[in-house]
Design an enzyme around this catalytic site. Sequence first.
Site, short mmCIF file in Angstrom:
data_model
loop_
_atom_site.label_atom_id
_atom_site.label_comp_id
_atom_site.label_asym_id
_atom_site.label_seq_id
_atom_site.Cartn_x
_atom_site.Cartn_y
_atom_site.Cartn_z
N ASN A 1 1.00 -1.12 0.04
CA ASN A 1 -0.35 0.37 -0.26
C ASN A 1 0.87 0.73 0.03
O ASN A 1 0.14 2.00 -0.80
CB ASN A 1 -0.75 -0.12 1.20
CG ASN A 1 -2.15 1.36 1.72
OD1 ASN A 1 -2.75 2.20 1.03
ND2 ASN A 1 -0.71 1.71 2.55
N TYR B 1 3.29 9.22 -11.96
CA TYR B 1 2.20 8.70 -11.12
C TYR B 1 1.60 7.40 -11.65
O TYR B 1 1.13 6.73 -11.06
CB TYR B 1 1.55 10.09 -9.88
CG TYR B 1 0.88 8.59 -9.19
CD1 TYR B 1 0.99 8.28 -7.70
CD2 TYR B 1 -0.68 8.63 -9.07
CE1 TYR B 1 0.50 7.90 -6.71
CE2 TYR B 1 -1.59 8.67 -8.30
CZ TYR B 1 -0.97 7.81 -7.49
OH TYR B 1 -2.04 7.03 -6.21
N LYS C 1 1.46 3.74 -11.35
CA LYS C 1 0.04 3.02 -10.55
C LYS C 1 0.39 1.68 -12.18
O LYS C 1 -0.24 0.73 -12.06
CB LYS C 1 -0.78 3.70 -10.30
CG LYS C 1 -0.36 4.80 -9.48
CD LYS C 1 -0.31 3.40 -8.23
CE LYS C 1 -0.22 4.15 -6.66
NZ LYS C 1 0.27 3.39 -5.57
P1 NAD Z 1 -0.47 8.24 2.95
O1 NAD Z 1 0.12 9.68 2.33
O2 NAD Z 1 -1.45 9.37 3.48
O3 NAD Z 1 0.24 6.86 3.39
C1 NAD Z 1 1.07 6.47 2.74
C2 NAD Z 1 1.77 6.17 3.46
O4 NAD Z 1 3.50 5.47 2.56
C3 NAD Z 1 2.40 7.09 4.79
O5 NAD Z 1 2.15 6.15 5.81
C4 NAD Z 1 3.84 6.88 4.16
O6 NAD Z 1 4.55 7.55 5.31
C5 NAD Z 1 4.31 5.30 3.85
N1 NAD Z 1 5.45 5.28 2.85
C6 NAD Z 1 5.89 6.44 2.07
N2 NAD Z 1 6.99 5.60 1.60
C7 NAD Z 1 7.32 5.21 1.64
C8 NAD Z 1 8.63 4.27 1.56
N3 NAD Z 1 9.28 4.36 0.41
N4 NAD Z 1 8.95 3.33 2.52
C9 NAD Z 1 7.76 2.57 3.19
N5 NAD Z 1 5.88 3.53 3.75
C10 NAD Z 1 6.84 4.79 3.09
O7 NAD Z 1 -1.34 7.89 1.22
P2 NAD Z 1 -3.08 6.71 1.02
O8 NAD Z 1 -4.04 8.19 0.49
O9 NAD Z 1 -3.23 6.60 2.63
O10 NAD Z 1 -2.39 5.71 -0.24
C11 NAD Z 1 -2.36 4.86 0.55
C12 NAD Z 1 -2.05 4.06 -1.22
O11 NAD Z 1 -2.77 4.05 -1.98
C13 NAD Z 1 -1.00 5.19 -2.08
O12 NAD Z 1 -0.03 3.88 -2.76
C14 NAD Z 1 -1.02 5.31 -2.75
O13 NAD Z 1 -1.29 6.13 -3.98
C15 NAD Z 1 -3.16 5.28 -3.15
N6 NAD Z 1 -4.09 5.84 -3.71
C16 NAD Z 1 -3.98 7.03 -3.35
C17 NAD Z 1 -5.63 8.08 -3.46
C18 NAD Z 1 -5.99 9.37 -2.44
O14 NAD Z 1 -6.86 9.53 -2.83
N7 NAD Z 1 -4.68 9.06 -1.24
C19 NAD Z 1 -5.75 7.39 -4.47
C20 NAD Z 1 -5.45 6.51 -4.98
C21 NAD Z 1 -4.74 5.24 -4.91
#
Ligand code: NAD
Length: 251
Positions: A89, A155, A159
Amino acid sequence: MRLRDKVAIVTGGARGMGSAESIMFANEGAKVVIADIRREMGEDVAHKIRKNGGTAEFIWLDVTSEEQWKSLLVRTISLYGKLDILVNNAGITGHDSVISTSEEQWDQIMDVNAKGVFFGCKHSIPYMIKNGKGSIINISSEMGLVGSAMGSPAYSASKGAVTIFTKSAALRHAKDNIRINSVHPGPIDTPMLSESSPGKSNKSETVLGLTPMGRRGTPDEVAFGVLFLASDESSYVTGASLVIDGGYLAQ
Ligand code: NAD
């Protein structure tokens, strides 16, 4: 309980969707390893789970480091004896256009979002083969299925890589009884979204305007889908792309 006695690793479990998934998994009986670069927040999630009677540990992991993946797996097995579920994730977003993205930014986004997923699968699958089964859920995005004129091309590329990597890995390991699926969230209310579009920026308003349900999703609305793929309820599902996006991709 839907994950009774299962052992799960959730990367990026310190906040956002990863913390919702970690808490939901623990409530469903899983022993959870929260793996993240945010130590304090990750320890807090693990503490909250234990306070509620669940089982969880925080282990520091930068998903871009192959050495750290190896030691995460060794520590998980020594703590809990096996691995059933991996949620890849952890992710970072980008803000730049094709022209303004630097080589460094491109590499960083691809390293965390795509290479991190590859390392997670590479080092977890051997333990799942030993276990006779496993479920891997790779978090992609709606931007991993279609192009976008508004988002970061780096990005989207990262993905998109997760989407097709998931299908190829699923085909390679179907006979090992290891299921590998991707999840494609739309705009979800997490720190990532608020940090990438602070306040009510034109961009975030436009994205919401294009979302048929007209609102952001919640982390739990994604976690419920991830829970289904993690559990034995999805025992005949592999190589699938589960879209959770308020209807965006139906247009
Ligand atoms: P967020 O930024 O709130 O949480 C992401 C987490 O990943 C954080 O705790 C961060 O510390 C951790 N992280 C970042 N780089 C890291 C690394 N190198 N090693 C280990 N941990 C690391 O993001 P979110 O919105 O909860 O996103 C979770 C996933 O869902 C991501 O892959 C994101 O791309 C994807 N996503 C998010 C959205 C959205 O709208 N929020 C939409 C589509 C996909």
